[in-house]
Design an enzyme around this catalytic site. Structure first.
Site, PDB file in Angstrom:
ATOM      1  N   VAL A  65      16.032   0.537  -8.253  1.00 59.73           N
ATOM      2  CA  VAL A  65      16.151   1.665  -7.257  1.00 59.73           C
ATOM      3  C   VAL A  65      17.132   2.501  -7.062  1.00 59.73           C
ATOM      4  O   VAL A  65      17.266   3.643  -7.193  1.00 59.73           O
ATOM      5  CB  VAL A  65      15.559   1.265  -5.808  1.00 59.73           C
ATOM      6  CG1 VAL A  65      14.617   2.579  -5.327  1.00 59.73           C
ATOM      7  CG2 VAL A  65      14.275   0.372  -6.503  1.00 59.73           C
ATOM      8  N   GLY A  75       5.349   2.609  -4.211  1.00 62.27           N
ATOM      9  CA  GLY A  75       6.712   3.230  -4.827  1.00 62.27           C
ATOM     10  C   GLY A  75       6.343   4.873  -4.630  1.00 62.27           C
ATOM     11  O   GLY A  75       7.067   5.267  -3.849  1.00 62.27           O
ATOM     12  N   LYS A 130       2.453  -5.416   1.212  1.00 62.18           N
ATOM     13  CA  LYS A 130       1.829  -3.468   1.370  1.00 62.18           C
ATOM     14  C   LYS A 130       0.824  -3.470   2.510  1.00 62.18           C
ATOM     15  O   LYS A 130       0.314  -2.665   2.804  1.00 62.18           O
ATOM     16  CB  LYS A 130       2.095  -3.298  -0.154  1.00 62.18           C
ATOM     17  CG  LYS A 130       3.533  -3.550  -0.771  1.00 62.18           C
ATOM     18  CD  LYS A 130       2.903  -3.058  -2.408  1.00 62.18           C
ATOM     19  CE  LYS A 130       4.241  -2.601  -2.617  1.00 62.18           C
ATOM     20  NZ  LYS A 130       4.026  -3.006  -4.898  1.00 62.18           N
ATOM     21  N   GLY A 142       9.179   1.303 -10.918  1.00 58.28           N
ATOM     22  CA  GLY A 142      10.320   1.700 -11.694  1.00 58.28           C
ATOM     23  C   GLY A 142      11.073   3.325 -10.831  1.00 58.28           C
ATOM     24  O   GLY A 142      11.210   3.249 -10.298  1.00 58.28           O
TER      25      GLY A 142
END
Ligand SMILES: NC(=O)C1=CN([C@@H]2O[C@H](COP(=O)(O)OP(=O)(O)OC[C@H]3O[C@@H](n4cnc5c(N)ncnc54)[C@H](OP(=O)(O)O)[C@@H]3O)[C@@H](O)[C@H]2O)C=CC1
Ligand SMILES: N[C@@H](CC=O)C(=O)O
Ligand code: NA
Length: 428
Positions: A14, A134, A205, A302
């Site tokens: 990241v 994300g 989450k 990603g």
């Protein structure tokens, strides 16, 4: 024009994306915030590691305190992970009036309320859009877009790694171990991928989404969790045969009796839009009393998708700095929490049983369902060439969780049932 100086904790998947976006989109960012954005210092674990981007070695340090306590740094971007030490760093940064952008769901799920309370006290921002799904702006959506509504259901594929694994197992017949390795190489998995595959990452989450959506303090221990390590290719094939896709689904629901939050592999009817979400993509379906059904879709993990959210948060902090309104956007839960008991949580179930192939077996099985008042939607029996006996697939109507647990316990002691091969929640 004075640059806004950023301290970066972490330069992995990241962090690298953050540096790339800040460099590549500098002009656009500057137009939006009115100042250049400069990354002043970066904490990493290893100074020797080869990196995929060129970074001035003088700004790298192995000591996070050099970033946190740097006198010129206004905003800390935390993308290194970790919980206890990281919490100490971030609370210290807040004490010193620095704003925080973080992608760390482990930290926010465990200590979010403490960190946000400190931020409000210090009139600082703590933004964490990248921590859930994300690249999808779901946190902003829950805080701002739905501030006027009463949300009753949030259902999401919120872990990219497991969705990638399930998709590859389902479409290409790939093995669980091989696809997990691939997901790690692609930078999707957590440093300890057990938290992905055992559902903990998704549970964290869902705790964050539940807190924001229901405006109550959902804690990690309130989320019932089951991961995908027990899902076999055979289960996926059976699910498809019946018209379902297997997904690791987080489900948070609110009714008058209270709320329930869970994460588990779930058979989702193929006609439901969430069933079509494949690969590393995430989707969050939100049901609000006024708005009705909505769904948000995008890459869930990603480098670049996650960094997009991090840098968007950075822009939001800087805009607030310019307006002098930092520390006003945190949602501090204000509703009393009431959790549903197991006999108040209703869903449909799938069971795959390996049974003796003889007269009266089905009658014994349906008798058990009747005893616990679970009604059946469909029952299919097939002979199994590979194993002795037969297999029975059962889909129930809505049944409460407590009754289903009793049914399964009863089946464990029923002689004609050789094995309960699998059981899943069914949605749609
Ligand atoms: N990867 C993803 O798709 C997503 C990740 N996240 C979250 O973002 C965070 C970062 O994830 P990711 O980039 O994948 O992780 P990585 O493991 O790729 O990167 C971690 C970075 O932090 C550095 N680091 C770790 N510990 C320390 C320490 N004690 N002191 C100094 N530096 C340290 C590492 O240094 P070095 O490079 O030297 O090893 C590395 O640069 C995590 O909280 C993760 O959960 C959130 C959404 C998506
Ligand atoms: N490991 C996580 C990364 C993003 O939060 C995932 O696979 O979704
Ligand atoms: Na997000």
């Amino acid at each position: 024009m004075n640059a806004i100086k950023i301290g970066l904790l972490g330069l992995g998947t990241v962090g690298t994306g953050v540096v790339r976006i800040v460099e590549k989109h500098q002009e656009d960012l500057m137009s939006q915030v009115g100042s250049p954005i400069r990354i002043e210092k970066i904490a990493v674990k290893s100074l020797e590691k080869e990196r995929s981007i060129a970074v001035d070695p003088a700004i790298l340090t192995q000591d996070p305190w050099e970033v946190i306590r740097h006198p010129d740094i206004d905003i800390i971007v935390e993308v290194m992970g970790g919980v206890e030490d990281t919490k100490t760093y971030l609370l210290d940064a807040l004490e010193h009036g620095k704003h925080i952008v973080t992608a760390n769901k482990d930290l926010m799920a465990l200590y979010g309320s403490e960190i946000l309370a400190k931020a409000v006290e210090q009139q600082c921002d703590v933004f964490y859009e990248a921590s859930v799904a994300g690249g999808i702006p779901i946190i902003r959506t829950l805080i701002e877009g739905f501030s006027s509504d009463r949300i009753t259901k949030i259902m999401g594929i919120v872990n990219g790694t497991t969705n990638y694994i399930l998709t590859k197992m389902s479409r290409e017949g790939a093995s669980y171990e091989d696809v997990l390795k691939e997901a790690q190489q692609l930078g999707y998995a957590e440093s300890d991928p057990t938290s992905d595959v055992e559902g903990l990452d998704a549970a964290r989450k869902m705790a964050i989404l539940g807190t924001l959506g229901f405006r109550t303090n959902v804690e990690l221990r309130d989320v019932s969790v089951r991961g995908i390590s027990s899902v076999s290719k055979e289960d996926i094939a059976y699910a498809r045969q019946l018209g379902y896709e297997m997904k690791l689904l987080g489900i948070a629901e609110r009714h008058d009796e209270g709320i329930s939050i869970s994460v588990q592999p779930t058979m989702v009817r193929t006609s439901h839009p969430i069933a079509a979400v494949s690969g590393v993509f995430n989707a969050v379906y939100v049901y609000g009393e006024a708005v009705g059904e909505t769904m948000f879709y995008g890459a869930g993990a990603g480098e670049m998708p996650t960094a997009t959210s991090v840098v968007a948060d950075l822009v939001a902090v800087i805009k607030n700095m310019k307006l002098g309104v930092n520390g006003l956007r945190a949602i501090v839960p204000y509703k009393e929490k009431k959790l549903k008991a197991d006999d108040q949580v209703f869903y449909k179930n799938f069971l795959l049983l390996q049974v003796d192939d003889k007269a009266g077996v089905l009658a014994q099985i349906t008798q058990v369902f009747a005893e616990y008042e679970v009604s059946l939607d469909s029952v299919i029996q097939t002979p199994n060439a590979q194993q002795p006996g037969a297999e029975i697939m059962i889909v129930t109507h809505l049944a409460n969780k407590a009754s289903m647990e009793k049914v399964i316990k009863h089946f464990e002691s029923l002689e004609v049932i050789r094995r309960i091969k699998s059981s899943y929640r069914v949605e749609g």
